[in-house]
Design an enzyme around this catalytic site. Structure first.
Site, PDB file in Angstrom:
ATOM      1  CB  CYS A   1     -24.460 -12.682 -20.665  1.00 38.28           C
ATOM      2  SG  CYS A   1     -23.125 -12.141 -19.637  1.00 38.28           S
TER       3      CYS A   1
ATOM      4  CB  CYS B   1     -25.566  -9.169 -18.895  1.00 42.54           C
ATOM      5  SG  CYS B   1     -25.064  -9.136 -20.287  1.00 42.54           S
TER       6      CYS B   1
ATOM      7  N   GLY C   1       0.205  -1.134   0.161  1.00 40.42           N
ATOM      8  CA  GLY C   1       0.271  -0.102   0.411  1.00 40.42           C
ATOM      9  C   GLY C   1       1.362   0.973  -0.123  1.00 40.42           C
TER      10      GLY C   1
ATOM     11  CB  CYS D   1     -19.521 -10.822 -21.276  1.00 39.91           C
ATOM     12  SG  CYS D   1     -21.654 -10.610 -22.337  1.00 39.91           S
TER      13      CYS D   1
ATOM     14  CB  CYS E   1     -20.286  -8.719 -18.904  1.00 38.55           C
ATOM     15  SG  CYS E   1     -21.636  -8.812 -18.173  1.00 38.55           S
TER      16      CYS E   1
END
Lengths: 292, 189
Positions: free
Chosen positions: A243, A240, A31, A271, A265
């Site tokens: 899909c 979606c 980080g 997808c 997507c």
């Protein structure tokens, strides 16, 4: 085939050593933003020069590289970076998340869970999460040193006071291993839970801002929030349309002049994989019929 | 100069150093993992793995400290020829190489500053052997628990207690390589 006019993976060895040392220090202090001497790359800042340099320093000839831009393998940024490394490093490429050993990404984490041994390289525009709250580098550095992150909580609180909810929807700040507050790059906050405890190594490169940072595998990453306003990884309330996936992050696409729209997507590989498996969304047609 | 100093480097630097770095990155990001590296044949007493790390990470901008038996003319010449790294005292070193006893006291190595914790030394600790057994490790890079045959506990506990300050370690034995970042917690269980 590697273009013989270039060193392997484009960068010279001296530069790669410098970047590699920065990556190792980044891994050692999860980080924390490690400064590095970012090079000019044959593409403009904002096109992923940081990610490209990190990828170049990590690539080996045996790698299989995937590059995505907002989840898509077929957009300009993704195509040009993929071609760049095909030409300068001679590595194999793929669009399948599971087949890739290194994935360079702009602003998404793939829907398909990553596995151990994979490296996810993020392109980062502004690595400093406190930058828009405090423009001076000397001050933000001191704030990280002293763990003085109150200002970030004030910002989230002001969101709540103004909008009734935390309105930050991308580049949502996280805290790494209880120490450093980190900018996860402009991924949607929907992706934030995938940062934590990932089996893959996650590396972040900011070329213009000359910073590299890292999340080793299985690192604890917590999205900042309040007890009475817990973090909410929201997405569009839709499935979606191609899909039918209910739990993937969606792009809203305008499809005519009458305000017609469809949700698809954002992860194109995910997808396509679902459609090939026979899933069909509300506006989709089965793949076998040659539909789009 | 001894002509042996000219030998033992990488034959194909870009590719060999890339593979070596990936092994080092994997070892450091998943403490407890032992990787095998190859490509360098440094003069004794430097191990192959430590030699590979030197060739991959050191250059004219990284002062190197050689501790104990590693501070010998053959090794000084080899590192100078292959990397042009300046050889310095412990306190100035970016990389320090030697056996665990020779590296003592480890508190003399740079541990970074509170605003720049990355400005710290990396120790390359030469070990008689490495095994995924012994001290218990936890922290970033470790799913539940990992084990590694470390030479000490107290020093690594003290190093972790100073986080984000501290030194980072690679442990080398023959061609084997393991990593121990400062973020790792070490327990003698």
């Amino acid at each position: 085939m590697t273009d013989q006019a270039y060193n392997f993976a484009y960068l010279d060895e001296q530069t790669k050593r410098m970047i590699r040392r920065a990556i190792l220090k980044g891994v050692a202090v999860p980080g924390y933003q490690v400064p590095f001497a970012s090079r000019e790359m044959p593409m403009p800042y904002g096109w992923g020069t940081g990610g490209v340099q990190v990828t170049a320093a990590c690539l080996v000839p045996e790698d299989r590289l995937k590059v995505i831009d907002q989840g898509a393998d077929d957009t300009t940024n993704a195509v040009s970076i993929r071609k760049f490394f095909q030409r300068t490093a001679g590595v194999a490429v793929t669009e399948a998340t599971t087949a890739a050993s290194i994935i360079q990404t702009r602003h998404r984490i793939p829907e398909t869970p990553l596995h151990e041994g994979q490296i996810l390289v993020y392109q980062v525009p502004i690595p400093e999460p406190l930058r828009f709250l405090e423009p001076r580098e000397t001050e933000t550095r001191k704030m990280h040193e002293l763990e003085e992150y109150g200002l970030m909580h004030v910002k989230l609180y002001e969101d709540i006071a103004r909008h009734g909810t935390i309105a930050t929807s991308y580049a949502y700040p996280v805290k790494v291993e209880g120490r450093y507050v980190m900018d996860p790059s402009p991924i949607p906050k929907f992706d934030n839970p995938k940062l934590s405890d990932s089996p893959a190594l996650q590396l972040f490169g900011a070329g213009r801002e000359q910073r590299i940072y890292a999340l080793p595998p299985y690192t604890q990453v917590v999205s900042l929030d309040f007890d009475d306003h817990p973090f909410d990884p929201s997405k569009a309330a839709h499935d979606c349309d191609l899909c039918g996936a209910a739990a993937s992050y969606l792009d809203e696409v305008i499809i005519d002049d009458q305000g017609g729209r469809m949700f698809v997507c954002s992860d194109t590989d995910f997808c396509r994989g679902r459609r090939e498996a026979g899933h069909v969304g509300a506006l989709g047609v089965p793949l076998a019929e040659g539909g789009m | 100069m001894n002509s042996d100093a000219l030998l033992g480097g990488f034959a194909d630097t870009p590719v060999q150093s890339a593979r070596a770095f990936r092994a080092a990155l994997d070892a450091l990001s998943r403490p407890g993992t032992i990787r095998v590296v190859e490509g360098a044949t440094p003069p004794a007493p430097l191990s192959t793995a430590a030699g590979v790390l030197v060739l991959t990470l050191c250059d004219g901008t990284t002062p190197v400290h050689l501790a104990g038996a590693h501070d010998c003319p053959a090794l000084r010449q080899w590192i100078t020829f292959h990397t042009s790294a300046p050889l310095v005292d412990a306190a100035q070193a970016t990389f320090a190489i030697g056996g665990w006893d020779a590296l003592q006291p480890v508190a003399r190595f740079a541990s970074g500053t509170p605003d720049y914790p990355d400005r710290s030394a990396t120790l390359i600790i030469e070990m008689p052997g490495l095994a995924a057994a012994g001290m218990r490790l936890s922290g970033p890079g470790i799913q539940s628990k990992a084990r590694l045959s470390l030479p000490d506990v107290t020093a690594f506990k003290a190093n972790r207690a100073r986080f984000p300050l501290g030194f980072d370690c690679f442990l080398t034995a023959g061609s084997q390589l393991a990593g121990l970042p400062r973020a790792s917690r070490v327990e003698d269980i």
